[in-house]
Every structure is written in structure tokens, then in C-alpha cells.
Design an enzyme around this catalytic site. Sequence first.
Site, PDB file in Angstrom:
ATOM      1  N   GLU A   1       0.761  -1.141   0.082  1.00  0.00           N
ATOM      2  CA  GLU A   1      -0.003  -0.333   0.084  1.00  0.00           C
ATOM      3  C   GLU A   1       0.862   1.143   0.093  1.00  0.00           C
ATOM      4  O   GLU A   1       1.801   1.478   0.998  1.00  0.00           O
ATOM      5  CB  GLU A   1      -0.929   0.103   1.110  1.00  0.00           C
ATOM      6  CG  GLU A   1      -1.693   1.225   1.543  1.00  0.00           C
ATOM      7  CD  GLU A   1      -2.593   1.447   0.218  1.00  0.00           C
ATOM      8  OE1 GLU A   1      -2.877   0.763  -0.735  1.00  0.00           O
ATOM      9  OE2 GLU A   1      -3.003   2.825   0.125  1.00  0.00           O
TER      10      GLU A   1
ATOM     11  N   ASP B   1       0.602  -0.648   6.199  1.00  0.00           N
ATOM     12  CA  ASP B   1       0.901  -0.154   7.719  1.00  0.00           C
ATOM     13  C   ASP B   1       0.181  -0.916   8.503  1.00  0.00           C
ATOM     14  O   ASP B   1      -0.778  -1.310   8.324  1.00  0.00           O
ATOM     15  CB  ASP B   1       0.680   1.472   7.427  1.00  0.00           C
ATOM     16  CG  ASP B   1       1.625   2.089   6.517  1.00  0.00           C
ATOM     17  OD1 ASP B   1       1.183   3.055   6.052  1.00  0.00           O
ATOM     18  OD2 ASP B   1       2.473   1.513   6.218  1.00  0.00           O
TER      19      ASP B   1
ATOM     20  N   ASP C   1      -1.324   0.469  10.955  1.00  0.00           N
ATOM     21  CA  ASP C   1      -2.319   1.553  11.402  1.00  0.00           C
ATOM     22  C   ASP C   1      -3.724   1.007  10.972  1.00  0.00           C
ATOM     23  O   ASP C   1      -3.767   0.028  10.151  1.00  0.00           O
ATOM     24  CB  ASP C   1      -1.818   2.889  11.149  1.00  0.00           C
ATOM     25  CG  ASP C   1      -1.772   3.061   9.606  1.00  0.00           C
ATOM     26  OD1 ASP C   1      -1.501   4.247   9.124  1.00  0.00           O
ATOM     27  OD2 ASP C   1      -2.164   2.317   8.831  1.00  0.00           O
TER      28      ASP C   1
ATOM     29  N   ASP D   1      -5.541   2.758   8.847  1.00  0.00           N
ATOM     30  CA  ASP D   1      -5.748   2.641   7.494  1.00  0.00           C
ATOM     31  C   ASP D   1      -5.056   1.121   6.595  1.00  0.00           C
ATOM     32  O   ASP D   1      -5.638   0.694   5.862  1.00  0.00           O
ATOM     33  CB  ASP D   1      -4.812   3.817   6.846  1.00  0.00           C
ATOM     34  CG  ASP D   1      -5.544   5.190   7.081  1.00  0.00           C
ATOM     35  OD1 ASP D   1      -4.994   6.184   7.046  1.00  0.00           O
ATOM     36  OD2 ASP D   1      -6.738   5.213   7.678  1.00  0.00           O
TER      37      ASP D   1
END
Length: 642
Positions: free
Chosen positions: A430, A503, A505, A507
Site C-alpha cells: 500500500e 502499514d 495502522d 488505514d
Amino acid sequence: MNDAPKKYDESQIQVLEGLEAVRKRPGMYIGSTSSKGLHHLVYEIVDNAIDEALAGFCKNIDVKILENNVICVTDDGRGIPVGKHPKLGIPAVTVVFTVLHAGGKFGGGSYKVAGGLHGVGSSVVNALSEWLNVEVCDGKNIFEQGFERGKDVSELKIIGSGDKTYTKVTFKPDGEIFEEVEFDADVLLKRLREQAFLNAGLNITFSDERYEEQENSETLCYEGGLASFVEYIHEKKGADCVNEDVIYFKSTKNEQSVEVALQYNTSYNELILSFANNIHTAEGGVHEVGFKTALTRVFNDYARKFGVLKESDKPFVGEDVREGLTAIISVKLMDAQFEGQTKTKLGNTELRKVVDFLVYEKVSEFFEENPAQTREILEKAMNASKAREAAKKARELTRRKSILESSSLPGKLADCSDRNNEYTEIYIVEGDSAGGSAKGGRDRTFQAILPLWGKMLNVEKARLDKVYGNEKLLPVIKALGCGVGFDLDISKIRYGKVIIMADADVDGSHIRTLLLTFFFRYMKPVIEDGRVYIAQPPLFKLSRGKNVRYAFSDRQRDECIKELAGDSEVKIDIQRYKGLGEMDAIQLWETTMDPKTRTMLKVHMEDAEKADEVFTILMGDKVEPRRLFIERNAQYVQNLDV
Ligand code: 28F
């Protein structure tokens, strides 16, 4: 205790050899000694009680988890016979628990299946239990016998009297055999509920009595059988249904029964669960084939007859008539033949026509008698058929376009030089910055990088034609090279591993979930083939001078702090990675891409129904089921970024 010297006649030796064999290679009898194998012990004993229900003598089965993971199963059947076994001269019940594959249930003339993972018999459970106790009442006397690791430690003796017949088996799995002896109540409950659906009217009670404060118990009894099963699946995932009633029918002929329940929901996914003698035939078989061919035929015949399909219209194909379908097929027959890799494919060829004929006849009947519901159902099939045609055009268009473009591979793909898909891997990354570091850090002989970009599509709410039009997914489809949806050919896949790297996180986990939804809904064989992985980048970088450590969890971070600090109070620099882009190419290689040092999660699909439910709940458009799911599972989430 009878302390007469043991007479080791031939039967005693046969018993000892059998139990030794089981304890030496338990995996051969119960699949594995992992948690899955542990739970298989319970299924085996419960299956014997359910067989007694199948034979028509048992109405109630009780399953308890007692403290320190002891299991107790009771059925109100006839009670295992206590009379002397004609050949071995010992009580039949002792034979059932000490001789491998013993018990008259295997001498044909019953639903029990010999061999494989199914019906391995109570003696295997006994051999793999630290201790086991069997109690039988024949309506007059209560008999009991104890065993330890399969060996009888007491003679069968009368311990009381009773006027009801029952069999009660209590056992403690052997910690010397099983790595994990902790039972998961939800796993047992799911299986018991399934058995209650498959045996309409059978009353199964379950209770987990390990923890005083939160004793939970459930009563599972569904007079509606498979029809209740379909309603339960729809209700659990908050599905909207296209037709109001569950189409349900059952036919029994010379000790063979075929039972079917089906209903359509508004999603684009199909879920077909099939069973033979209460065993889930995950690999399908003749009963599923018969069902599918009959369903497609009855849709076409009815649609032609009532002008839904015009002369010029192409006929429906299987996938058109199964879009949004939830169907359960359950057959019960003597001497079922289980084939396939995991012995879960039904092979009795004569059954295909039986199921085909019954499904055609009963679904036609329903269509004739319920024109309004039928119109809804056929309209959905029409839309599915049109979308399939559109997808075909979209696919042709992308093919033509890519032929016009230089290569049919996506522009952003940094391919690897090796073409052997035994070794090659593709990282789907990503974001361009992470993509840049991944390209810089990778080993280009066997690692390809595909940076994702553009708007992602939630395929849970989209048909295949939309997938072809999506700028984020199309490059993935092209890079993997094996097609998508019903024309996916796994043998053409260009990489041995498909690794999602995003990631750590919120997202990142969102894009990861969207990609997993895409793989599950439109490239399921890639998951079933065990090719999909999730990269695990480090969460922390800890350094003390030149000394650097990477940590992948809070716990590991704390361990690294202790290790780096040693016994001196010295400052340790701790960096919390917010995204892959914060790592340079070398760090990304060392921590996340080097096969020698990386850790990855392999995506596997134990249970198609569970996976279908989770994706529908997480990615579907119903908010309430999602809120409930998150509430129930929030406790398992590490590093929740709130
Ligand atoms: C808690 C686990 O295992 N229940 C069982 C029976 C009943 C019979 C049976 C079982 C016949 C000769 C072996 C009784 N009466 N629950 C259970 N209930 N096995 S296992 O017979 C087994 C063979 O020896 C039974 C008449 N026929 C069969």
C-alpha cells in the site's frame, strides 16, 4: 479391584497393540494433536450418541465441560450393551472402549463409517485420555468401568440401580499427547448446534462448568432442522432475503434420506453446506453435483415456460442461479463412501440422480405454488446473468486494452526475474513510498513488488463486472495472471506467495481487510491453496548506541528494553513505526522481507461458513451485526489505535 494375575491371551495382546498404535501415531486417527485434534475427541463421543439418535433410541444428549477440562457426554439411548461379547468373552462395552474400530456399529447395517477421521470409535478417545469412565444403565443396573490411557483399571461392575437406560462417558484428554488441553466452548457449541440442525428434534444441552462465576449453558433443539439452519445463518449475518420462505423438503426411501433447505439473500455470494451422515462434506461430492445441476435446470425450464427468458436469451448458468443462495444438503445412507484428499467428498454415484430428481421436482413445485417469490428469485438470476455478461465484456475489454498496451502486466509492477512460481513471491504494497522501499530492499530474483494506488473497491457489495473496472484491483488480477471469479485457473498463478504488506495502522488494516475480502470472494482458490500471507513489519525499533533491536509487539518491546539495558540504567532510543515508509530499504528487507528473518501470517480458511459470515458482517452494509461482532472480538485486538 480384581488383582488376579492378568491372562494375556490373544485378545489382550490385540487390545494392547491397538492402543499402543494410537498413542504412537495419534495424528493418524484424529488428524492432529493440536487443538483441532483435542476437539475431535469430543466429536467422536458425541457422534456415537448421535448415531443412537439416528437409530431412533436417543432423544437427549448432554455435553459438559467440567473443571480442568474434563468432558462428560450423556445420552438417553439404549445404553452400550454390557453382555459378554460372543467371541472375546468380555462385556461388549469393554470391547467398544478397548478394541480399535470395535462395536457392532461398524458391522455394516448402520450409519457409522469406518476409517478415516470419521467414526474412529470410542477406543481411540480412550487411548488418548489420561483417564476415561463409562457408565451404562440398562434400565435395571447401573454399570461402570474405568480406564487409564486406554487400559482398563477396573472390571465392569454394578454401582447401583436405575430404571432409565443411558450411556455416560467422562474423560480427561491426556496432556502427554495434546500440546493444548484447553477446550474452546464456542468451538464445541458451534459443532453441537450444527448437529442439532442436522437432526431435527434432537435435544442437545451444553454447559461449560469450568469457571464458577460464569457458568453458561445452552439448549439446542430445532424442530425445523435444515430450514432452521438456513434461517440461523441468515439471521447471524443480518442478511436480507430475496424470498420470504425457506424452500425445504425431505425424502426418505429404503433407509436413505435426502434433506434440502435453500433461500436467497440479496448478496452476490453463494454458500452451500453439504453433509453425509452428519459429516460435513467440505469437498462436496455427488449430492452437491446433483443439487447444482437440478437447480440450474429447473431455473431455465421455469424461466422459459413463463417467458422470463425469451427464445433469444442465453440460458442461465450455474453461477447465475446460485448468486445469493444459502443452501444446506444433508443425506443419510448406509455405507457412505468418503473420497477426496481429506475424506470429505461423497462418492456414492447412484445418489446423484436421486438428489437431482428430488431437487428438480420439489423446487418446481415451490415455483408453481409461489409465483410472487419465484419472480423475485428469477429476477435476481436475470440480473446475475446480465452482470456476468457485462463482466465477460469488461474482461475482454481489459484483455484487448492490455494487448493494445505494450505488456499485459500492470505498469507499476516491479517483477522478479525468476519465473518459477514455486519460489517467486509478490508483495502487494500500500502506498508509493512503501513501494519504493520495498523495491529497493527486495531480492529481485524471486520477489516482485506491486504498489497499490487509487480507490479501493469493497467487493462485498460489488459484482464481478465492477471488479474489472476497479483501478486498484485490476493490476492485482493482471499481476497474478490466473484470472478471477469462476474462470480463475490457479495453475496459471505467476507467484508462489501473495504477500499483503500494509502499514500497521488503521488505514493499513482497512486496505488489508478490503484485499482479503477480494481474495475471499473472487480468488478463493488462492487462499485455499495457502498462498496468501500478511507481512508483519516491526512496530518498534530500539537502539542503544550501535545495538539495534526490532520488536513486533508491546511484549517484545519490553523484552528488548530489558535485553538492551542489561543491568545498567541507560537511555534506550525507542522509535514507534507509524508506517512502512519510515523504514529504509535495508531495514524493510531485514525486518519484513528476508525469508530468513521475517515473520508472516499465513491466511487459511478453516471454515467456509465462518469466513462467509465474518466477511459479510465486517464488509456488508448491515451496521448492527458489525457492532456486535466488534464488541465480542475487541478483547482479542492488540495495539488498538483508539
Ligand atoms: C456418550 C456417548 O456412545 N452411546 C452409544 C450405543 C448403543 C448401542 C451400541 C452404543 C453393539 C454390540 C457394540 C445398544 N443396544 N454415547 C454413546 N449407545 N453402541 S454407543 O451398540 C454397539 C455395539 O457391541 C446398542 C442395542 N444395539 C446397540
